[in-house]
Design an enzyme around this catalytic site. Structure first.
Site, PDB file in Angstrom:
ATOM      1  N   HIS A 111      30.400  36.909  40.975  1.00 41.77           N
ATOM      2  CA  HIS A 111      29.353  37.648  41.678  1.00 41.77           C
ATOM      3  C   HIS A 111      28.349  38.293  40.732  1.00 41.77           C
ATOM      4  O   HIS A 111      27.282  38.701  41.160  1.00 41.77           O
ATOM      5  CB  HIS A 111      29.961  38.674  42.644  1.00 41.77           C
ATOM      6  CG  HIS A 111      30.578  39.879  42.009  1.00 41.77           C
ATOM      7  ND1 HIS A 111      31.936  40.063  41.903  1.00 41.77           N
ATOM      8  CD2 HIS A 111      30.023  40.989  41.476  1.00 41.77           C
ATOM      9  CE1 HIS A 111      32.188  41.230  41.346  1.00 41.77           C
ATOM     10  NE2 HIS A 111      31.047  41.806  41.071  1.00 41.77           N
ATOM     11  N   ASP A 163      36.381  34.334  42.279  1.00 44.08           N
ATOM     12  CA  ASP A 163      35.407  35.270  41.718  1.00 44.08           C
ATOM     13  C   ASP A 163      35.410  35.257  40.198  1.00 44.08           C
ATOM     14  O   ASP A 163      35.401  36.297  39.543  1.00 44.08           O
ATOM     15  CB  ASP A 163      35.647  36.692  42.231  1.00 44.08           C
ATOM     16  CG  ASP A 163      34.431  37.590  42.007  1.00 44.08           C
ATOM     17  OD1 ASP A 163      33.329  37.055  41.765  1.00 44.08           O
ATOM     18  OD2 ASP A 163      34.575  38.830  42.065  1.00 44.08           O
ATOM     19  N   SER A 202      32.236  45.080  36.529  1.00 42.90           N
ATOM     20  CA  SER A 202      32.656  43.766  37.013  1.00 42.90           C
ATOM     21  C   SER A 202      32.632  42.715  35.906  1.00 42.90           C
ATOM     22  O   SER A 202      31.616  42.514  35.252  1.00 42.90           O
ATOM     23  CB  SER A 202      31.736  43.305  38.153  1.00 42.90           C
ATOM     24  OG  SER A 202      31.942  44.066  39.294  1.00 42.90           O
TER      25      SER A 202
END
Length: 455
Positions: free
Chosen positions: A193, A227, A307
């Site tokens: 992402h 992911d 992230s």
């Protein structure tokens, strides 16, 4: 299953509850103990909120700019995604020396050819290798010989951690995240992402290392399902690879360190413990973007921008990829929402499998059984109910039927649909797994051979 779920993709997570290249990764049996500058001309990316996921929605990325304004959720807690001698042989020595030289040159030449294949000769382009993860230069030794302090771990891992700036919604450096150097060949691990929007239209992606050197990066491949994304940096001589550890050896309560660039603050180090292992969570704002994680839960502070960064054990080994966080009381437009001590990381075992697939083909695969499972609603903890069986699928071949209640996978209990999907996805296409199925008043064991899909 095609691991599809019934209804809207933002249905609630019902009480949210990896593999060496040479061994099968499967969840442990029930009851087992689990051991795991920017240049002045470039605008500074603004800190970005984590898209909040109410308890009745899927987790959203813990990095990207907020989606269109939506009414705050009434939920209190939400989750989102952040040699020989002898007489008379003197004449042989020049020959031996010449032979050694030839062998040395030949070895160097062949080695150069192999490296060139990794970079240039592969028809898919630079960054790929037919040998997958075994064809790259992984770090062999842990940075620390014995468990060290947070300061020692940070000193060892900061050179291997990077900040990532990626195009988002047409804006250069509109998305900021973290990553880490996987090997000595220029491959970087991050969350899908973080770079997904840039990858769609070949937008610019920049990697910034610990010394603030900037590198243009390309996407080798990515997996929305897990992911994860693998990037490639061509000029990587100054990058320091990290050592991949094992999350399977972690224990609840064990100290861990998270490193990354939260709120565009590079080289930020936070520490905490392993709060839980094998926590089934799902992230994503739509069915196409959903990822399911057999997560390592930690209370180390993780915020928007973390992230893709590494979660590290006390020996300085990467044991997870920081990917999502939970927030309390924030709506989806709450820019102040941040860490409350509930973060989730993708186990490094999954990184090994996905990276190996991506380096070989540019794609990753995930296992399916060819069925849809019910998710959402009021959790009962009884198991996962199959809502549809797809024709000519592994599920149909195994004799599974609509309405079957799956209570265990290879002896490990599953309490709901999300837990079933996550449990299945810890295996690989082609493997066979055993379901414990309740149908009517009876219970039976059913073996299913997993099929695979790209994702």
């Amino acid at each position: 299953m095609n691991d599809e779920y019934d209804g809207e993709p933002t249905e609630p997570i019902a009480q949210a509850r990896t593999p060496d290249p040479g061994s099968q990764w499967a969840p442990p049996a029930a009851g087992a103990v689990r051991p795991e500058p920017t240049p002045e001309s470039a605008p500074e990316p603004a800190p970005e909120p984590t898209a909040v996921l109410p308890s009745d929605a899927l987790m959203a990325p813990s990095l990207l700019p907020p989606p269109p304004a939506a009414p705050p959720s009434a939920a209190d807690l939400s989750v989102r995604r952040p040699t020989g001698s002898g007489g008379g042989t003197a004449w042989r020595w020049p020959l031996v020396a010449l032979l050694a030289l030839v062998v040395g040159l030949g070895g160097g030449f062949l080695g150069a050819l192999g490296y060139d294949k990794l970079l240039d000769d592969d028809p898919q382009g630079a960054g790929y290798t037919d040998a997958g993860l075994s064809g790259v230069d992984l770090e062999d030794q842990a940075p620390l010989a014995a468990p060290g302090s947070v300061a020692a771990v940070a000193k060892a891992l900061l050179p291997s951690t990077v900040q990532i700036l990626a195009e988002y919604d047409g804006q250069e450096a509109g998305a900021t995240g973290s990553g880490w150097v996987m090997d000595g060949n220029g491959h970087i691990v991050t969350n899908n992402h973080v770079v997904a929007d840039a990858a769609k239209d070949n937008g610019p992606i920049v990697v910034i290392d610990h010394d603030r050197n900037r590198y243009d990066a390309k996407v080798v491949g990515r997996s929305p399902v897990y992911d994860l994304a693998i990037l490639y940096v061509e000029k990587h001589d100054k990058l320091t690879p990290a050592k991949l550890g094992r999350s399977a050896q972690l224990q609840v309560g064990e100290p861990v360190v998270a490193i990354g660039s939260p709120l565009s603050l590079p080289d930020t180090v936070t520490s905490g413990i392993v709060s839980y292992l094998h926590r089934p969570v799902t992230t994503g704002s739509s069915a196409d973007e959903s990822s399911y994680i057999d997560a390592v839960q930690t209370d180390a502070a993780i915020n928007p921008g973390n992230s893709g960064g590494p979660l590290v054990n006390q020996r300085g080994e990467v044991i997870g990829v920081n990917s999502a966080i939970a927030t309390a009381g924030g709506g989806s437009t709450d820019k102040e929402a941040g860490n409350i001590g509930v973060g989730f990381a993708i186990p490094v075992e999954q990184v090994r499998v996905t990276a190996d697939q991506i380096l070989k083909t540019g794609k990753a695969q995930y296992p399916v059984i060819g069925a849809k499972v019910k998710t959402g609603g009021i959790p009962t903890g009884d198991g996962a109910t199959l809502d549809e069986i797809i024709a000519k699928s592994p599920a149909q071949d195994a004799g599974l039927k609509k309405g079957d209640l799956i209570t265990h996978v290879n002896g490990q209990r599953v309490t709901d649909g999300i837990a079933l999907i996550v449990a299945i996805r810890t295996y690989q296409p082609g493997q066979s797994i055993e379901f414990t199925v309740e149908r009517g008043s009876g219970s039976q064991k059913v073996k299913v051979t997993l099929d695979g899909e790209d994702g």
